[in-house]
Design a protein around this motif. Structure first.
Motif, PDB file in Angstrom:
ATOM      1  N   MET A  60       4.063  -1.064   3.478  1.00 28.59           N
ATOM      2  CA  MET A  60       3.179  -0.044   3.920  1.00 28.59           C
ATOM      3  C   MET A  60       1.996  -0.008   2.911  1.00 28.59           C
ATOM      4  SD  MET A  60       4.040   3.869   4.459  1.00 28.59           S
ATOM      5  CE  MET A  60       3.533   4.015   2.447  1.00 28.59           C
ATOM      6  N   SER A  61       0.977  -0.343   3.234  1.00 29.00           N
ATOM      7  CA  SER A  61      -0.235  -0.342   2.661  1.00 29.00           C
ATOM      8  C   SER A  61      -0.928   0.861   2.444  1.00 29.00           C
ATOM      9  CB  SER A  61      -1.317  -1.477   2.928  1.00 29.00           C
ATOM     10  OG  SER A  61      -1.820  -1.207   4.233  1.00 29.00           O
ATOM     11  N   SER A  92      12.015   0.779   2.471  1.00 32.53           N
ATOM     12  CA  SER A  92      12.270  -0.755   2.886  1.00 32.53           C
ATOM     13  C   SER A  92      13.619  -1.158   3.233  1.00 32.53           C
ATOM     14  CB  SER A  92      11.940  -1.581   1.374  1.00 32.53           C
ATOM     15  OG  SER A  92      12.636  -1.235   0.647  1.00 32.53           O
ATOM     16  N   ARG A 144      17.011  -3.787  -3.033  1.00 34.02           N
ATOM     17  CA  ARG A 144      15.910  -3.545  -3.775  1.00 34.02           C
ATOM     18  C   ARG A 144      15.668  -1.723  -3.969  1.00 34.02           C
ATOM     19  NH1 ARG A 144      11.916  -7.280  -3.210  1.00 34.02           N
ATOM     20  NH2 ARG A 144      10.209  -5.866  -2.871  1.00 34.02           N
ATOM     21  N   VAL A 201      13.893   1.211  -3.577  1.00 33.47           N
ATOM     22  CA  VAL A 201      13.092   1.739  -2.542  1.00 33.47           C
ATOM     23  C   VAL A 201      11.799   2.637  -2.967  1.00 33.47           C
ATOM     24  CG1 VAL A 201      14.779   1.392  -0.921  1.00 33.47           C
ATOM     25  CG2 VAL A 201      14.540   3.525  -2.091  1.00 33.47           C
ATOM     26  N   SER A 202      12.147   3.266  -4.260  1.00 34.62           N
ATOM     27  CA  SER A 202      11.006   4.326  -4.766  1.00 34.62           C
ATOM     28  C   SER A 202      11.079   4.365  -6.267  1.00 34.62           C
ATOM     29  CB  SER A 202      11.678   5.638  -4.105  1.00 34.62           C
ATOM     30  OG  SER A 202      12.879   5.927  -4.582  1.00 34.62           O
ATOM     31  N   CYS A 247       3.433  -1.175  -6.309  1.00 32.72           N
ATOM     32  CA  CYS A 247       4.621  -0.686  -5.639  1.00 32.72           C
ATOM     33  C   CYS A 247       4.108  -0.966  -3.998  1.00 32.72           C
ATOM     34  CB  CYS A 247       4.723   0.809  -6.031  1.00 32.72           C
ATOM     35  SG  CYS A 247       5.530   1.188  -7.719  1.00 32.72           S
ATOM     36  N   ARG A 248       3.005  -0.579  -3.623  1.00 40.65           N
ATOM     37  CA  ARG A 248       2.846  -0.934  -2.163  1.00 40.65           C
ATOM     38  C   ARG A 248       3.117  -2.470  -1.920  1.00 40.65           C
ATOM     39  NH1 ARG A 248      -2.637   2.432  -1.801  1.00 40.65           N
ATOM     40  NH2 ARG A 248      -1.826   4.625  -1.277  1.00 40.65           N
ATOM     41  N   LYS A 249       2.534  -3.390  -2.716  1.00 39.31           N
ATOM     42  CA  LYS A 249       2.858  -4.703  -2.583  1.00 39.31           C
ATOM     43  C   LYS A 249       4.387  -5.001  -2.502  1.00 39.31           C
ATOM     44  CE  LYS A 249      -1.587  -6.525  -4.064  1.00 39.31           C
ATOM     45  NZ  LYS A 249      -2.473  -6.485  -5.276  1.00 39.31           N
ATOM     46  N   ASN A 250       5.084  -4.149  -3.045  1.00 35.33           N
ATOM     47  CA  ASN A 250       6.650  -4.494  -3.184  1.00 35.33           C
ATOM     48  C   ASN A 250       7.480  -3.513  -2.290  1.00 35.33           C
ATOM     49  OD1 ASN A 250       6.977  -6.885  -5.198  1.00 35.33           O
ATOM     50  ND2 ASN A 250       5.506  -5.664  -6.088  1.00 35.33           N
ATOM     51  N   ASP A 251       6.659  -2.855  -1.544  1.00 31.32           N
ATOM     52  CA  ASP A 251       7.523  -2.037  -0.605  1.00 31.32           C
ATOM     53  C   ASP A 251       8.076  -0.906  -1.160  1.00 31.32           C
ATOM     54  OD1 ASP A 251       6.640  -2.819   2.086  1.00 31.32           O
ATOM     55  OD2 ASP A 251       8.187  -4.212   2.336  1.00 31.32           O
ATOM     56  N   VAL A 273       7.982   3.106  -2.567  1.00 34.49           N
ATOM     57  CA  VAL A 273       7.305   4.285  -2.169  1.00 34.49           C
ATOM     58  C   VAL A 273       6.987   5.117  -3.694  1.00 34.49           C
ATOM     59  CG1 VAL A 273       7.375   6.344  -1.212  1.00 34.49           C
ATOM     60  CG2 VAL A 273       7.811   4.503  -0.048  1.00 34.49           C
TER      61      VAL A 273
END
Length: 333
Positions: A1-2, A20, A195, A197-198, A216-220, A222
């Motif tokens: 989510m960009s 994610s 993974r 997630v946050s 963080c955005r590139k790796n999903d 939040v």
């Protein structure tokens, strides 16, 4: 989510975004930290009950706050009176630094579940990437008053958390106060099963976290922002070089345009860019006030102007642990 989809309308009833792993996190949460020495008994319980009545569904707590029993009581009372169902509530608990050894992870999560009297938590996060000496004392010190650290193996701790998720004790796993290097350690772990997630970190208009947010955005992952409207001015843990956020002229003037306070503008700013926020208050007026951010939205120009307020200064620097080998804030991000 960009970035949040512009067509995604955030409302008081639904401001969840996907994680994610397929679960969802509400963007506006309620922080429950209160100094155990000065917060009177029952305050947390009453505040959480009010927060749920107001509409908060994301509750952020921790074993080290010493009030999870009150948080759990509030949630259970609100389920019992029909206000919410368990699945409506998103509870985040935290693994404290004295419980990093893998064999201590599950018993510690079970301690949180027992205090809450719930069967699972929605999100469980490593509170700090720094391990302290395991034992009864949450803040272990030697006879000279120096903190006693412990060897940190974040990957081993993470594997123990993965087992808790597989056992159904927690729905999602995340971290807090991790820098890029520490996140990469987990993301690149051989045999990674779940993974993160946050990542819960300090985030507000004076500390917008552009580089960490981008990573963080590139790796999903939040970002959940703590101190989203600044923090108390307690010099024992707060960096007073950072000026009071809520007095900022730009935030005040944008607020006047929408008939909102600078606090509401600061919260809306993060939520609008997909950063979850967990403002904490035990004042009934402010609990209500902080939730009223879904009836206005900031223009692109206003968002850019607020982003430009970034001073790259933290309020929360944790200087007492800056000599820990895994202290996260020496790195640029």
């Amino acid at each position: 989510m960009s970035q949040l989809n512009s067509d995604m309308t955030l409302t008081t009833k639904n401001h969840r975004i996907p994680l994610s792993d397929g679960n969802y996190i509400p963007l506006l949460g309620f922080g429950t930290y209160g100094d155990p020495r000065t917060t009177s008994k029952g305050t947390t319980r009453e505040s959480v009950k009010l927060a749920i009545d107001v509409g908060y569904r994301h509750i952020d707590g921790a074993l080290v706050y010493f009030n999870e029993h009150e948080v759990g009581q509030a949630i259970r009372e609100k389920i019992a009176d029909g206000t919410v169902r368990r699945e409506d509530i998103f509870y985040c608990g935290k693994l404290w630094s004295t419980f990093h050894p893998p064999e201590l992870v599950r018993p510690t999560l079970e301690k949180t579940l027992k205090a809450l009297q719930l069967d699972y938590v929605d999100l469980y996060i490593i509170e700090l990437p720094m391990a302290f000496k395991p034992g009864e004392d949450f803040y272990p010190k030697d006879k000279n008053g120096k903190y006693i650290y412990h060897h940190t193996d974040l990957c081993a701790t993470w594997e123990a958390l993965e087992a808790c998720k597989d056992a159904g004790l927690v729905k999602s796993l995340g971290v807090s106060n991790f820098n890029r290097r520490q996140l990469e350690l987990l993301l690149n772990k051989p045999g990674l099963k779940h993974r993160p997630v946050s990542n819960q970190v300090e985030c507000h208009p004076y500390f917008t976290q552009p580089k960490l947010l981008d990573f963080c955005r590139k790796n999903d992952i939040v970002i959940v922002g703590y101190s989203p409207i600044g923090t108390s001015r307690d010099p024992s843990w707060v960096n007073l070089e950072c000026p009071p956020l809520l007095e900022d002229e730009l935030l005040v003037s944008i607020g006047e345009k929408y008939n909102k306070s600078s606090a509401q503008v600061a919260l809306r700013f993060n939520v609008q860019r997909g950063v979850a926020v967990i403002p904490k208050s035990f004042s009934p007026q402010r609990i209500t006030h902080n939730f009223q951010i879904f009836d206005f939205s900031l223009t692109e120009d206003e968002m850019k102007a607020i982003e430009a307020l970034n001073k790259n200064i933290r309020f929360v620097v944790l200087p007492m642990w800056s000599d820990h080998p895994e202290y996260p804030f020496h790195d640029e991000y």
